[in-house]
Design a protein around this motif. Structure first.
Motif, PDB file in Angstrom:
ATOM      1  N   UNK A 156       1.141  -1.031   0.168  1.00 49.49           N
ATOM      2  CA  UNK A 156      -0.095   0.182   0.219  1.00 49.49           C
ATOM      3  C   UNK A 156       0.965   1.481  -0.097  1.00 49.49           C
ATOM      4  N   UNK A 157       1.456   1.639   0.469  1.00 49.94           N
ATOM      5  CA  UNK A 157       2.693   2.598   0.960  1.00 49.94           C
ATOM      6  C   UNK A 157       3.500   2.473  -0.218  1.00 49.94           C
ATOM      7  N   UNK A 158       4.037   1.688  -1.057  1.00 49.74           N
ATOM      8  CA  UNK A 158       4.476   2.112  -1.920  1.00 49.74           C
ATOM      9  C   UNK A 158       3.827   2.729  -3.685  1.00 49.74           C
ATOM     10  N   UNK A 159       2.481   1.904  -3.235  1.00 50.72           N
ATOM     11  CA  UNK A 159       1.509   2.839  -4.611  1.00 50.72           C
ATOM     12  C   UNK A 159       0.922   3.725  -3.996  1.00 50.72           C
ATOM     13  N   UNK A 160       0.974   4.265  -2.834  1.00 50.40           N
ATOM     14  CA  UNK A 160       0.522   5.668  -2.496  1.00 50.40           C
ATOM     15  C   UNK A 160       1.863   6.313  -3.334  1.00 50.40           C
ATOM     16  N   UNK A 161       3.077   6.504  -2.678  1.00 52.06           N
ATOM     17  CA  UNK A 161       3.951   7.196  -3.576  1.00 52.06           C
ATOM     18  C   UNK A 161       3.946   7.067  -4.907  1.00 52.06           C
ATOM     19  N   UNK A 162       3.720   6.412  -5.843  1.00 53.52           N
ATOM     20  CA  UNK A 162       3.635   5.906  -6.825  1.00 53.52           C
ATOM     21  C   UNK A 162       2.444   7.543  -7.636  1.00 53.52           C
ATOM     22  N   UNK A 163       1.074   6.774  -6.344  1.00 48.54           N
ATOM     23  CA  UNK A 163      -0.222   7.653  -6.985  1.00 48.54           C
ATOM     24  C   UNK A 163       0.226   9.537  -7.257  1.00 48.54           C
ATOM     25  N   UNK A 164       1.301   9.226  -5.305  1.00 47.87           N
ATOM     26  CA  UNK A 164       1.145  11.105  -5.549  1.00 47.87           C
ATOM     27  C   UNK A 164       2.757  11.581  -6.793  1.00 47.87           C
ATOM     28  N   UNK A 165       3.629  10.345  -6.203  1.00 46.19           N
ATOM     29  CA  UNK A 165       4.224  10.720  -7.761  1.00 46.19           C
ATOM     30  C   UNK A 165       4.181  10.888  -9.258  1.00 46.19           C
ATOM     31  N   UNK A 166       2.620   9.931  -9.777  1.00 51.61           N
ATOM     32  CA  UNK A 166       1.641  10.612 -10.714  1.00 51.61           C
ATOM     33  C   UNK A 166       1.121  11.342 -10.862  1.00 51.61           C
ATOM     34  N   UNK A 167       0.200  12.467  -9.740  1.00 50.80           N
ATOM     35  CA  UNK A 167      -0.078  13.028  -9.894  1.00 50.80           C
ATOM     36  C   UNK A 167       0.218  13.828 -10.028  1.00 50.80           C
ATOM     37  N   UNK A 168       1.740  14.828  -9.059  1.00 46.42           N
ATOM     38  CA  UNK A 168       2.109  15.683  -9.042  1.00 46.42           C
ATOM     39  C   UNK A 168       3.349  16.208 -10.112  1.00 46.42           C
ATOM     40  N   UNK A 169       2.598  14.857 -10.777  1.00 46.90           N
ATOM     41  CA  UNK A 169       4.095  14.906 -11.844  1.00 46.90           C
ATOM     42  C   UNK A 169       5.251  14.728 -11.615  1.00 46.90           C
ATOM     43  N   UNK A 187      -6.771  17.734  -4.346  1.00 46.64           N
ATOM     44  CA  UNK A 187      -8.615  16.918  -4.207  1.00 46.64           C
ATOM     45  C   UNK A 187      -7.871  15.907  -5.670  1.00 46.64           C
ATOM     46  N   UNK A 188      -7.492  15.851  -6.317  1.00 44.33           N
ATOM     47  CA  UNK A 188      -7.500  15.288  -6.888  1.00 44.33           C
ATOM     48  C   UNK A 188      -6.279  13.793  -6.770  1.00 44.33           C
ATOM     49  N   UNK A 189      -4.991  13.451  -6.387  1.00 43.39           N
ATOM     50  CA  UNK A 189      -4.571  13.446  -4.950  1.00 43.39           C
ATOM     51  C   UNK A 189      -5.664  12.289  -4.117  1.00 43.39           C
ATOM     52  N   UNK A 190      -6.126  12.903  -3.100  1.00 44.73           N
ATOM     53  CA  UNK A 190      -7.289  12.314  -2.619  1.00 44.73           C
ATOM     54  C   UNK A 190      -9.182  11.526  -3.465  1.00 44.73           C
ATOM     55  N   UNK A 191      -8.745  12.454  -4.591  1.00 44.58           N
ATOM     56  CA  UNK A 191      -9.696  11.241  -5.683  1.00 44.58           C
ATOM     57  C   UNK A 191      -9.413   9.978  -5.759  1.00 44.58           C
TER      58      UNK A 191
END
Length: 79
Positions: free
Chosen positions: A3-16, A41-45
């Motif tokens: 989960x933590x690794x996937x969260x970091x990926x989502x953060x990286x992708x969302x914030x470019x 908002x995009x990150x939370x969604x």
């Protein structure tokens, strides 16, 4: 993937964020490049959708850094 690794990926992708940017718990909206209110908002969604969870209003108000967001997601997923 954990989960933590996937969260970091989502953060990286969302914030470019570039691959060389080190993701840390103290990253926060307004303090991290590209992390503005719209991106927040995009990150939370994206997190809610990815992990099939919903954040309560009071939880959202406590999200003052990346570590806190990760902590709440892990609690909601029972980790």
């Amino acid at each position: 993937m954990d989960i933590e690794k996937r969260l970091d990926e989502i953060l990286r992708e969302t914030l470019l964020l570039d691959d060389d940017v080190v993701i840390t718990g103290d990253m926060a909206p307004g303090k991290t490049d590209n992390w503005n209110s719209l991106q927040n908002m995009e990150l939370i969604s994206r997190i809610e959708e990815e992990f099939q969870i919903e954040f309560e209003f009071d939880e959202l108000m406590e999200f003052d850094n990346w570590a806190k967001i990760k902590q709440v997601v892990l609690e909601k997923k029972g980790v």
